[in-house]
Design a protein around this motif. Sequence first.
Motif, PDB file in Angstrom:
ATOM      1  N   ILE A  59       0.970  -1.251  -0.607  1.00 58.11           N
ATOM      2  CA  ILE A  59       0.070   0.365   0.302  1.00 58.11           C
ATOM      3  C   ILE A  59       0.469   0.961   0.276  1.00 58.11           C
ATOM      4  O   ILE A  59       2.467   1.251   0.179  1.00 58.11           O
ATOM      5  N   ALA A  60       0.361   2.273  -1.305  1.00 57.88           N
ATOM      6  CA  ALA A  60       1.232   3.110  -0.632  1.00 57.88           C
ATOM      7  C   ALA A  60       0.481   4.169  -1.676  1.00 57.88           C
ATOM      8  O   ALA A  60      -0.451   4.647  -1.673  1.00 57.88           O
ATOM      9  N   SER A  61       0.350   6.305  -0.445  1.00 59.92           N
ATOM     10  CA  SER A  61      -0.038   7.225  -1.604  1.00 59.92           C
ATOM     11  C   SER A  61       1.241   7.971  -1.896  1.00 59.92           C
ATOM     12  O   SER A  61       2.115   7.821  -1.827  1.00 59.92           O
ATOM     13  N   GLY A  62       0.613   8.554  -2.979  1.00 53.42           N
ATOM     14  CA  GLY A  62       1.393   9.686  -4.007  1.00 53.42           C
ATOM     15  C   GLY A  62       1.304  10.935  -3.152  1.00 53.42           C
ATOM     16  O   GLY A  62       1.657  11.261  -2.223  1.00 53.42           O
ATOM     17  N   ALA A  63       2.478  12.423  -3.843  1.00 50.82           N
ATOM     18  CA  ALA A  63       2.427  13.471  -3.759  1.00 50.82           C
ATOM     19  C   ALA A  63       2.169  14.023  -4.609  1.00 50.82           C
ATOM     20  O   ALA A  63       1.888  13.682  -5.765  1.00 50.82           O
ATOM     21  N   THR A  64       1.716  15.281  -4.822  1.00 48.43           N
ATOM     22  CA  THR A  64       1.594  16.740  -6.372  1.00 48.43           C
ATOM     23  C   THR A  64       2.777  17.121  -6.194  1.00 48.43           C
ATOM     24  O   THR A  64       3.152  18.462  -5.099  1.00 48.43           O
ATOM     25  N   PRO A  65       3.050  16.894  -7.167  1.00 44.33           N
ATOM     26  CA  PRO A  65       3.980  18.430  -7.315  1.00 44.33           C
ATOM     27  C   PRO A  65       4.470  19.693  -7.829  1.00 44.33           C
ATOM     28  O   PRO A  65       2.820  19.591  -8.530  1.00 44.33           O
ATOM     29  N   LYS A  66       5.012  20.231  -7.195  1.00 42.27           N
ATOM     30  CA  LYS A  66       4.650  21.789  -7.136  1.00 42.27           C
ATOM     31  C   LYS A  66       3.675  22.164  -8.694  1.00 42.27           C
ATOM     32  O   LYS A  66       5.062  22.245  -9.687  1.00 42.27           O
ATOM     33  N   THR A  67       2.923  22.673  -8.948  1.00 42.57           N
ATOM     34  CA  THR A  67       2.203  23.011  -9.651  1.00 42.57           C
ATOM     35  C   THR A  67       3.258  24.423 -10.922  1.00 42.57           C
ATOM     36  O   THR A  67       3.140  24.931 -11.581  1.00 42.57           O
ATOM     37  N   ALA A  68       4.046  24.786  -9.545  1.00 40.54           N
ATOM     38  CA  ALA A  68       4.700  25.881 -10.065  1.00 40.54           C
ATOM     39  C   ALA A  68       5.551  25.606 -10.660  1.00 40.54           C
ATOM     40  O   ALA A  68       6.335  26.707 -10.755  1.00 40.54           O
ATOM     41  N   VAL A  70       5.949  23.876 -13.303  1.00 44.83           N
ATOM     42  CA  VAL A  70       5.056  22.898 -14.217  1.00 44.83           C
ATOM     43  C   VAL A  70       6.503  22.100 -15.136  1.00 44.83           C
ATOM     44  O   VAL A  70       6.223  20.458 -15.145  1.00 44.83           O
ATOM     45  N   GLU A  71       7.086  22.880 -15.650  1.00 47.74           N
ATOM     46  CA  GLU A  71       7.995  22.454 -16.957  1.00 47.74           C
ATOM     47  C   GLU A  71       8.900  21.326 -16.139  1.00 47.74           C
ATOM     48  O   GLU A  71       9.315  20.409 -16.887  1.00 47.74           O
ATOM     49  N   LYS A  72       9.167  21.298 -14.936  1.00 48.74           N
ATOM     50  CA  LYS A  72       9.905  20.398 -13.599  1.00 48.74           C
ATOM     51  C   LYS A  72       9.640  18.618 -14.031  1.00 48.74           C
ATOM     52  O   LYS A  72      10.375  17.964 -13.806  1.00 48.74           O
ATOM     53  N   TYR A  73       8.406  18.996 -13.785  1.00 50.96           N
ATOM     54  CA  TYR A  73       7.074  17.924 -13.592  1.00 50.96           C
ATOM     55  C   TYR A  73       6.456  17.443 -13.931  1.00 50.96           C
ATOM     56  O   TYR A  73       5.997  16.180 -13.912  1.00 50.96           O
ATOM     57  N   TYR A  74       5.799  18.445 -14.888  1.00 47.64           N
ATOM     58  CA  TYR A  74       4.305  17.656 -16.031  1.00 47.64           C
ATOM     59  C   TYR A  74       4.743  17.718 -16.891  1.00 47.64           C
ATOM     60  O   TYR A  74       5.558  17.907 -18.129  1.00 47.64           O
ATOM     61  N   SER A  75       4.330  16.714 -17.774  1.00 52.62           N
ATOM     62  CA  SER A  75       4.040  16.754 -18.718  1.00 52.62           C
ATOM     63  C   SER A  75       2.268  16.915 -19.983  1.00 52.62           C
ATOM     64  O   SER A  75       1.862  16.998 -19.194  1.00 52.62           O
ATOM     65  N   ASP A  76       3.013  16.306 -21.244  1.00 49.67           N
ATOM     66  CA  ASP A  76       1.311  15.806 -21.899  1.00 49.67           C
ATOM     67  C   ASP A  76       0.400  15.072 -21.711  1.00 49.67           C
ATOM     68  O   ASP A  76       1.697  13.794 -22.157  1.00 49.67           O
ATOM     69  N   GLU A  77      -0.200  14.753 -22.557  1.00 49.01           N
ATOM     70  CA  GLU A  77      -0.541  13.416 -23.058  1.00 49.01           C
ATOM     71  C   GLU A  77       0.337  11.542 -23.684  1.00 49.01           C
ATOM     72  O   GLU A  77       0.282  10.866 -23.202  1.00 49.01           O
ATOM     73  N   LYS A  78       0.496  12.842 -24.436  1.00 48.46           N
ATOM     74  CA  LYS A  78       1.791  11.878 -25.548  1.00 48.46           C
ATOM     75  C   LYS A  78       2.796  11.670 -24.844  1.00 48.46           C
ATOM     76  O   LYS A  78       3.264  10.344 -24.893  1.00 48.46           O
ATOM     77  N   ASN A  79       3.625  12.654 -23.982  1.00 47.65           N
ATOM     78  CA  ASN A  79       4.624  11.770 -23.747  1.00 47.65           C
ATOM     79  C   ASN A  79       4.967  11.819 -22.207  1.00 47.65           C
ATOM     80  O   ASN A  79       5.793  11.182 -21.355  1.00 47.65           O
ATOM     81  N   GLY A  80       3.244  11.794 -21.666  1.00 48.83           N
ATOM     82  CA  GLY A  80       3.740  11.943 -20.164  1.00 48.83           C
ATOM     83  C   GLY A  80       2.844  10.616 -19.126  1.00 48.83           C
ATOM     84  O   GLY A  80       2.830  10.137 -20.742  1.00 48.83           O
ATOM     85  N   LYS A  81       2.594  10.294 -18.261  1.00 44.56           N
ATOM     86  CA  LYS A  81       2.275   9.318 -17.625  1.00 44.56           C
ATOM     87  C   LYS A  81       0.659   9.950 -16.796  1.00 44.56           C
ATOM     88  O   LYS A  81       0.910  11.099 -15.606  1.00 44.56           O
ATOM     89  N   PRO A  82       0.090   8.906 -16.594  1.00 47.86           N
ATOM     90  CA  PRO A  82      -1.008   9.423 -16.599  1.00 47.86           C
ATOM     91  C   PRO A  82      -1.252  10.056 -14.385  1.00 47.86           C
ATOM     92  O   PRO A  82      -0.894   9.492 -13.481  1.00 47.86           O
ATOM     93  N   PHE A  83      -1.392  11.254 -14.577  1.00 48.81           N
ATOM     94  CA  PHE A  83      -1.032  11.550 -12.601  1.00 48.81           C
ATOM     95  C   PHE A  83      -2.891  11.494 -12.095  1.00 48.81           C
ATOM     96  O   PHE A  83      -3.737  12.254 -12.260  1.00 48.81           O
ATOM     97  N   GLY A 416       3.733  28.401 -25.872  1.00 51.67           N
ATOM     98  CA  GLY A 416       3.694  27.317 -24.901  1.00 51.67           C
ATOM     99  C   GLY A 416       4.212  25.492 -25.466  1.00 51.67           C
ATOM    100  O   GLY A 416       2.873  25.511 -26.094  1.00 51.67           O
ATOM    101  N   THR A 417       4.555  25.300 -24.302  1.00 47.23           N
ATOM    102  CA  THR A 417       4.915  23.793 -24.586  1.00 47.23           C
ATOM    103  C   THR A 417       4.078  23.665 -24.194  1.00 47.23           C
ATOM    104  O   THR A 417       3.646  22.162 -24.470  1.00 47.23           O
ATOM    105  N   VAL A 418       4.841  22.778 -22.581  1.00 42.86           N
ATOM    106  CA  VAL A 418       3.418  22.429 -22.280  1.00 42.86           C
ATOM    107  C   VAL A 418       2.468  22.468 -21.559  1.00 42.86           C
ATOM    108  O   VAL A 418       1.674  22.026 -21.433  1.00 42.86           O
ATOM    109  N   ILE A 419       2.403  23.867 -20.956  1.00 43.10           N
ATOM    110  CA  ILE A 419       1.311  24.372 -20.859  1.00 43.10           C
ATOM    111  C   ILE A 419       0.933  25.589 -21.970  1.00 43.10           C
ATOM    112  O   ILE A 419       1.993  26.840 -22.462  1.00 43.10           O
TER     113      ILE A 419
END
Length: 478
Positions: A59-68, A70-83, A416-419
């Motif tokens: 069992i485990a739970s996750g965390a929310t990367p800083k939305t501020a 975005v370029e460091k942690y997030y991606s788009d549907e084509k290149n990223g993993k569902p969060f 913009g690319t990611v956002i």
Amino acid sequence: MSSYTISNTKLNPNRVFILQKSEIEKRLDPFYYVPELLELERKVLAKQPKKLRYYVKGIASGATPKTAEVEKYYSDEKNGKPFLRVQNLSPTGILEFDDCKYINEETHNGMLKRSQVSEGDLLVKITGVGRMAVASVAPENFEGNINQHVCIIKTGNKEISETLAAYLNSDIGEKLASRRSTGGTRPALDYPALLSIPIIEDKRILEITKKVIEQKKQNEAEAERLLSSIDNYLLGELGINLPEPPENTLGNRMFTVSLKDISGGRFDPFYNQEYFKGLFNAINNCKYEVISLKQAITKLSKGTEVGSKEYVSDGFSFVRVADMDDFNIKVNSTDKKISANTFHKLKKFYKPNVGEVLYTKDGTIGFCVVVEKDEDYIISGGILRIATNDNFNNYLLKCLLSLNLYKQLSDRISIGTVIKHLTLNDWLNIQIPIPPLDKQKEIAEHISGIREQAQKLKDKTKEALKEASKKIENILLN
């Protein structure tokens, strides 16, 4: 104490009751001892159930990367993993990806490695208002991750996960989970509380749930067919004949433009594709006069950003781009809330009025909704407020902007690319048809009728879920 009784029969016995001192366990909050919940627990325990922990291999739970960042942690549907977040879980046990965020590979395999989700994993809501312990199962070949409001349970068997999800999503499972939750404005289940939920095994639960899922799929397919017909209907009424999209071949992706055509403008290839010229010609050759978008608008403004320090656990909704789609403003299920004091300071300028059109300009560009209810909320800076003039029906404008045609044109002029961010001046110069007002009203009413039919199909699914929950309760307790 046993000699005391409540004589007033008009009082709700589940809100006003007397408890023996000997009946008090570790918890002192009244909700834990509500007679209805105590009786349910007694009936379930009489079936000699196993605890949820019996089925758990991890069992485990996750965390929310800083939305501020975005370029460091997030991606788009084509290149990223569902969060996955709470809104991606469903009481049908099926994950829903309509409002899904995506993280990049580095975040998935680094910061959130411990909460990676794979096929057959059981995902359970452990924090937040509304139904507690909503559960879904990761589908075949799935790879993704979760935030801190969801926990992942490794059962080692997809059928076990599906059976547990069906049980937790029943009214019985939800009540047992809610009884164990703590916290006032933002209820939460810690691991010991979650794993202590008694589980009655019965394969008939899964059979009932699968029938509901099948009905849900049929209803959604029909609703999608109806909603998809809106584009063809509207284009036909306006006389817009779209060109065939080019095949995605290397030859079609390579083209030349003269320097004079792009001088002083944009140099990116996507913006200068030949296909867009065909779209502009199709609009200009429609049945009706065309005007620029800004000529249909009398008032245009955007929302605001309050900053994370202003967020509270319980308060007025702060509606962001993620809280909208082409059909709804999800006022009552927003992640972010602001205090009454902040709301009253901002409402004069940032509370939408009935009849205005809301349009998302950042992130997911092009979601568009007409405000139909007077509700108290503030919109974020990624959302535009639009008021149309007397010569343009607000609902028709919404329908136009929701066309795939105008989504493509908005995407073309975004940066913009990611956002992505809409370039407003270019957007306001996009050409739109302007039929006579009576024709506008006719079109708007027809499309509204299609949407109502689609909504009725979705409501059927909700009714089917209620019916299934009653059947499950009857099977488990009788």
